[in-house]
Design a protein around this motif. Sequence first.
Motif, PDB file in Angstrom:
ATOM      1  N   UNK A   1       0.838  -1.191   0.000  1.00 41.62           N
ATOM      2  CA  UNK A   1       0.000   0.000   0.000  1.00 41.62           C
ATOM      3  C   UNK A   1       0.877   1.247   0.000  1.00 41.62           C
ATOM      4  N   UNK A   2       0.606   2.124  -0.951  1.00 38.28           N
ATOM      5  CA  UNK A   2       1.372   3.358  -1.072  1.00 38.28           C
ATOM      6  C   UNK A   2       0.410   4.536  -1.127  1.00 38.28           C
ATOM      7  N   UNK A   3       0.753   5.604  -0.446  1.00 42.51           N
ATOM      8  CA  UNK A   3      -0.017   6.836  -0.561  1.00 42.51           C
ATOM      9  C   UNK A   3       0.541   7.616  -1.743  1.00 42.51           C
ATOM     10  N   UNK A   4      -0.343   8.107  -2.596  1.00 42.30           N
ATOM     11  CA  UNK A   4       0.076   8.751  -3.821  1.00 42.30           C
ATOM     12  C   UNK A   4       0.821  10.050  -3.643  1.00 42.30           C
ATOM     13  N   UNK A   5       0.675  10.682  -2.485  1.00 45.75           N
ATOM     14  CA  UNK A   5       1.313  11.985  -2.317  1.00 45.75           C
ATOM     15  C   UNK A   5       2.648  11.936  -1.587  1.00 45.75           C
ATOM     16  N   UNK A   6       3.088  10.766  -1.127  1.00 50.12           N
ATOM     17  CA  UNK A   6       4.411  10.703  -0.504  1.00 50.12           C
ATOM     18  C   UNK A   6       5.260   9.538  -1.009  1.00 50.12           C
ATOM     19  N   UNK A   7       4.663   8.629  -1.748  1.00 56.45           N
ATOM     20  CA  UNK A   7       5.402   7.439  -2.176  1.00 56.45           C
ATOM     21  C   UNK A   7       6.446   7.747  -3.239  1.00 56.45           C
ATOM     22  N   UNK A   8       6.403   8.934  -3.831  1.00 57.21           N
ATOM     23  CA  UNK A   8       7.432   9.314  -4.793  1.00 57.21           C
ATOM     24  C   UNK A   8       8.794   9.456  -4.111  1.00 57.21           C
ATOM     25  N   UNK A   9       8.796   9.543  -2.785  1.00 54.45           N
ATOM     26  CA  UNK A   9      10.032   9.670  -2.019  1.00 54.45           C
ATOM     27  C   UNK A   9      10.757   8.341  -1.833  1.00 54.45           C
ATOM     28  N   UNK A  10      10.068   7.228  -2.038  1.00 58.86           N
ATOM     29  CA  UNK A  10      10.687   5.917  -1.839  1.00 58.86           C
ATOM     30  C   UNK A  10      11.622   5.595  -2.987  1.00 58.86           C
ATOM     31  N   UNK A  11      12.716   4.947  -2.652  1.00 60.52           N
ATOM     32  CA  UNK A  11      13.642   4.512  -3.692  1.00 60.52           C
ATOM     33  C   UNK A  11      13.383   3.052  -4.036  1.00 60.52           C
ATOM     34  N   UNK A  12      13.953   2.643  -5.132  1.00 60.72           N
ATOM     35  CA  UNK A  12      13.874   1.249  -5.562  1.00 60.72           C
ATOM     36  C   UNK A  12      14.417   0.331  -4.464  1.00 60.72           C
ATOM     37  N   UNK A  13      15.546   0.694  -3.880  1.00 54.62           N
ATOM     38  CA  UNK A  13      16.154  -0.136  -2.827  1.00 54.62           C
ATOM     39  C   UNK A  13      15.287  -0.209  -1.584  1.00 54.62           C
ATOM     40  N   UNK A  14      14.650   0.900  -1.218  1.00 50.83           N
ATOM     41  CA  UNK A  14      13.765   0.906  -0.049  1.00 50.83           C
ATOM     42  C   UNK A  14      12.633  -0.089  -0.241  1.00 50.83           C
TER      43      UNK A  14
END
Length: 145
Positions: free
Chosen positions: A106-119
């Motif tokens: 589950x990802x929130x659309x307004x903050x998940x852009x901060x996650x990296x591929x490695x995370x």
Amino acid sequence: MATVKNTIPIILAAGKGNRMGTVKNKCLLVIDGKTLLEWTIETLRKVDFSIIVIVTRTTDNQIEKLIKKKNIPDVIIVQDPFFMGAGHALFLGTLSTNPETKYILTLYGDDSFLYTQNTLKKLLSSISNNHSVFQLTTVKKKIIG
């Protein structure tokens, strides 16, 4: 164990941008030439998810227009006609997943852009059948008094 093959990411993207001073969906705000949603989808593709589910409001077709305009493949858009919060949106999103799907990311659309591929890869690898499954979440606290 959670893997890319047995996990479906669901992006909750039904929020308004009122607190951010905009009338459009927060996920459509642009940073460095791309919307927050595009950054998230790009990262999920790097992790190698083949299908991405996005839950939006029924009254908002801006995200669907973006997906079509940018020709982004393998995205399932689920519209939430009730807009009863994140839990209900997640429920609606899970209805569109494959019955063999074992895990939901589950990802929130307004903050998940901060996650990296490695995370995201580390998060998936940390979830096993023998341990608790967890979700990153936020809630609004109501102050009484």
